[in-house]
Design a protein around this motif. Structure first.
Motif, PDB file in Angstrom:
ATOM      1  N   LYS A 105      66.733  89.133 -37.594  1.00 13.28           N
ATOM      2  CA  LYS A 105      65.696  89.792 -38.079  1.00 13.28           C
ATOM      3  C   LYS A 105      65.611  91.155 -37.365  1.00 13.28           C
ATOM      4  CE  LYS A 105      64.043  85.926 -40.019  1.00 13.28           C
ATOM      5  NZ  LYS A 105      63.071  84.963 -39.472  1.00 13.28           N
ATOM      6  N   THR A 107      65.149  94.935 -36.561  1.00 14.00           N
ATOM      7  CA  THR A 107      64.571  96.065 -37.337  1.00 14.00           C
ATOM      8  C   THR A 107      65.337  97.322 -37.491  1.00 14.00           C
ATOM      9  OG1 THR A 107      63.191  96.508 -35.271  1.00 14.00           O
ATOM     10  CG2 THR A 107      62.391  94.950 -36.850  1.00 14.00           C
ATOM     11  N   GLU A 110      63.975 100.509 -39.160  1.00 12.38           N
ATOM     12  CA  GLU A 110      62.904 101.373 -38.214  1.00 12.38           C
ATOM     13  C   GLU A 110      63.330 102.229 -37.363  1.00 12.38           C
ATOM     14  OE1 GLU A 110      60.005  98.320 -37.284  1.00 12.38           O
ATOM     15  OE2 GLU A 110      59.637  97.651 -39.206  1.00 12.38           O
ATOM     16  N   PRO A 155      55.639  99.730 -37.993  1.00 10.02           N
ATOM     17  CA  PRO A 155      54.851  99.876 -39.476  1.00 10.02           C
ATOM     18  C   PRO A 155      53.348 100.163 -39.347  1.00 10.02           C
ATOM     19  CG  PRO A 155      56.231  97.944 -39.518  1.00 10.02           C
ATOM     20  CD  PRO A 155      56.118  98.501 -38.002  1.00 10.02           C
ATOM     21  N   GLU A 160      54.717  96.891 -44.860  1.00  9.65           N
ATOM     22  CA  GLU A 160      55.681  97.828 -44.279  1.00  9.65           C
ATOM     23  C   GLU A 160      56.465  96.759 -43.039  1.00  9.65           C
ATOM     24  OE1 GLU A 160      54.010 102.131 -44.695  1.00  9.65           O
ATOM     25  OE2 GLU A 160      53.892 101.319 -42.741  1.00  9.65           O
ATOM     26  N   GLY A 161      55.683  95.704 -42.881  1.00 14.90           N
ATOM     27  CA  GLY A 161      56.200  94.942 -41.651  1.00 14.90           C
ATOM     28  C   GLY A 161      54.958  94.753 -40.640  1.00 14.90           C
ATOM     29  N   ARG A 162      55.449  93.980 -39.657  1.00 12.49           N
ATOM     30  CA  ARG A 162      54.390  93.716 -38.716  1.00 12.49           C
ATOM     31  C   ARG A 162      53.941  94.995 -37.838  1.00 12.49           C
ATOM     32  NH1 ARG A 162      54.708  92.322 -33.112  1.00 12.49           N
ATOM     33  NH2 ARG A 162      52.629  91.673 -32.169  1.00 12.49           N
ATOM     34  N   LYS A 424      60.301  84.786 -46.423  1.00 16.01           N
ATOM     35  CA  LYS A 424      59.409  85.216 -47.254  1.00 16.01           C
ATOM     36  C   LYS A 424      58.676  84.367 -48.054  1.00 16.01           C
ATOM     37  CE  LYS A 424      63.230  84.896 -50.734  1.00 16.01           C
ATOM     38  NZ  LYS A 424      64.140  85.577 -51.705  1.00 16.01           N
TER      39      LYS A 424
END
Length: 664
Positions: A105, A107, A110, A155, A160-162, A424
């Motif tokens: 997971k 990121t 980012e 985000p 866009e994500g958490r 998801k």
């Protein structure tokens, strides 16, 4: 090929000529055989990244993060990494397989504007084409350290994500905004962290040695494993409560009034600490921080760490105590993980760095038993009411009575879902299954509790297993790994039984009935009512939807949008699927009361439920044939008399009783 137009008819003479041409050219065509087509061979994948070794990285990494920009939500990072003389290439990794996430997971997307320098000189670098979380940096001669600068772009929208930063608070997770050198166990990499925060914010973390100079905060040197395991909550509106035994409740909120917890409600968190220590019989931390955000602006979270946990409640959960009852289980769950998941961890879920893949097949212990303990400790402490906890157990048990995915997929196979599905959304989750090692796992361990209790005449239960399996080595806050054989062996020391057969049936074999053994042995039964149980009722109200899963087989939001359709349920068979919008019910505009009334009116009759639905630009009628009325699961007492049942005793407070007994 054009398929929307009719092909023109060819003249017969032209067809005859074409046939003759093919006949004369066939020997030439025959020379081109499929075996002469180009056939590439695979290029071997070169090993460019060294495996982690249990050896120290030379020197201490300086990690400085500027987290003061609440407008962009960007974290600006400067990381200085010492290198040995003679180093020509440095491989740096961004964490990919994250503890507590049970999957890859990281990121990496980012992490932007990445630059490396030595002595002010900009260095060339390449991303590894196989492991894209790895960066190979060319090190110039004579360099003693490399400085990396980059930006972690948190985000700004849920799409866009958490979201980890708002105007009022932030949740800094070190693994999201740092790199570490390849080839070493992360516990062997030393780091000195510094963070710049917005002015006048309070900062909470389990890290030691905090010192502040204005809004710049520094902590003592630590190892990278401990750093990653010690996230930060910080906020403008914040408060801290000492819960005793070295445990603190650290609050950040959207508004200052949301911090006002009544003394009697704060006491339940002190009870929680006492109940957890009593259940496990040990303490695997020197101090512990319950990091809790009261927000609907920053993203939700529940994530375990050894000496802290990241938690989020809806904004008014502490001030509207009764209404927020459904929302408070995350804190007991994550606290319990200090023992189950962090101290005792499946051997293949522990990894030496964040590049080695995790193997999740024992998550039904790591998360499933922890789900069990989170509910038990919540009820014992009063953080949640007993009625709420019974409602959660009912929710789990009821869902598995109508769950076609259980026919083909075992509980153990769902432990791989964090990797397979990456959490998801699924079009038909009832057929696909989700991460039911949590919820079905809790019911399986509830049954194990009942088996032990019945077999020992009430003298032992899962508390005894907790002390024997998780409570060993009091004061040790390292990690002690285990295999399935260790679980079975410890169960047999508590109460001899065919635990291997029990696990094979309940965990590893699909097609099993809903696991109601713990409920029924505990003196309760699964019942169905036309009103939702306290947990389902509160959860639906908070999320602004209605679950009709056990009747017509739909979940519907307040605007009539279908958010879930049970595979092979009545609505599914009528043609209703996720994404459709219900416009009207039996000729009336859709709302929750209208569809509930229609289901009730059709009960025991031949009357259908007529809907008008919209899908994209198509509006059409759909008829549902369903006549069994509204149904929600409840747990009801089944044992005769009024004496406490086994399940009642399991959920009853114990710490206060133990204190009184010790005082005599």
């Amino acid at each position: 090929m054009i398929t929307s137009k009719k092909r023109p008819t060819r003249p017969v003479a032209l067809l005859t000529f074409a046939a003759a041409l093919l006949a004369t050219t066939s020997p030439i065509c025959a020379q081109v055989q499929p075996s002469s087509n180009s056939r590439p061979m695979a290029v071997p994948i070169a090993q460019t990244i060294p495996d982690a070794q249990d050896t120290p990285w030379p020197g201490t990494i300086q990690l400085a993060i500027d987290a003061s920009d609440t407008t962009t939500g960007a974290y600006r990072v400067t990381e200085t990494i010492p290198v040995l003389q003679g180093t020509t290439r440095l491989t740096l990794l961004h964490p990919e397989w994250l503890p507590g996430n049970h999957g890859p997971k990281g990121t990496i997307a980012e992490l932007l504007d990445i630059r490396f320098r030595a002595g002010g000189q900009l260095l060339s670098w390449t991303r590894d084409p196989v492991d894209v979380f790895a960066f190979h940096v060319d090190v110039p001669a004579g360099a003693s350290e490399i400085t990396a600068t980059f930006i972690h772009t948190s985000p700004l929208r849920e799409s866009e994500g958490r979201i980890t930063m708002t105007r009022e608070m932030l949740n800094l997770q070190w693994e999201k905004m740092s790199l570490y050198p390849a080839g070493h166990y992360v516990r062997q990499i030393k780091v000195k962290p510094t963070v710049t925060f917005p002015a006048n914010w309070q900062v909470f973390t389990a890290l030691d040695g905090k010192s502040a100079n204005g809004n710049v905060v520094t902590w003592s040197e630590t190892d990278y494993e401990t750093l990653v395991d010690s996230p930060i909550f910080a906020g403008l509106y914040a408060d801290r409560h000492d819960l005793g035994k070295g445990v603190y409740l650290d609050l950040v909120a959207d508004k200052p009034e949301l911090l006002k917890i009544a003394p009697e409600n704060l006491q339940t968190y002190r009870n929680l600490v006492d109940e957890a220590l009593l259940a496990y019989g040990s303490k695997h931390f020197d101090h512990y921080d319950l990091l809790l955000a009261l927000t609907d602006r920053m993203g939700g979270i529940g994530l375990e760490h050894h000496r802290s946990s990241e938690n989020q409640y809806e904004p008014r959960t502490l001030v509207d105590w009764a209404a927020g009852d459904w929302d408070r289980n995350v804190v007991p769950h994550e606290l319990s993980h200090s023992w189950d998941g962090k101290f005792r961890r499946p051997a293949k879920l522990w990894t030496p760095d964040y590049r080695v893949p995790m193997q999740d097949n024992l998550l039904w212990v790591y998360e499933g038993q922890n789900q069990f303990w989170g509910l038990v400790l919540a009820a014992r402490s009063g953080v949640q009411s007993k009625e709420q906890v019974l409602g959660q157990f009912a929710n789990y048990a009821g869902s598995f009575t109508q769950y076609p995915g259980r026919e083909w997929r075992s509980v153990e196979d769902t432990t791989h879902d964090p990797i397979v599905a990456n959490r998801k959304a699924k079009p038909f989750s009832s057929l696909a299954r989700n991460e039911e090692y949590y919820t079905e796992g809790a019911l399986i361990w509830l049954e194990a509790e009942a088996i032990i209790r019945d077999g020992t005449g009430g003298k032992k239960g899962m508390d005894d297993f907790a002390k024997a399996f998780f409570g060993m080595r009091d004061g040790d806050w390292g990690s002690l790994t285990y295999e399935l054989s260790d679980v079975i062996q410890t169960l047999n020391t508590i109460y001899p039984y065919d635990w291997a057969g029990f696990i094979k049936t309940r965990v590893q074999t699909p097609g099993q009935p809903s696991p109601l053994g713990g409920i029924e042995r505990g003196g309760y039964k699964l019942a169905w009512k036309e009103e939702p149980n306290p947990y389902d009722k509160a959860r639906m109200a908070a999320a602004k939807y209605i679950s009709l899963n056990h009747s017509i087989g739909l979940a519907i939001d307040n605007d009539g949008k279908i958010t879930g359709s049970r595979w092979d349920g009545p609505a599914f068979k009528a043609g209703l699927v996720t994404g459709m919008q219900i416009i009207s019910v039996n000729g009336k505009t859709y709302d929750q009361e209208t569809i509930k009334a229609a289901i009730t009116a059709a009960k025991g009759t031949n009357m259908p439920i007529d809907l008008i639905v919209k899908r994209d630009d198509l509006v059409r009628p759909i008829r549902i044939e369903y006549h069994d009325g509204l149904r929600w699961p409840w747990l009801e007492r089944a044992a005769p008399g009024t004496a406490p049942t086994g399940l009642d005793k399991l959920l009853a407070p114990r710490a206060a009783v133990a204190k009184k007994a010790a005082a005599k």
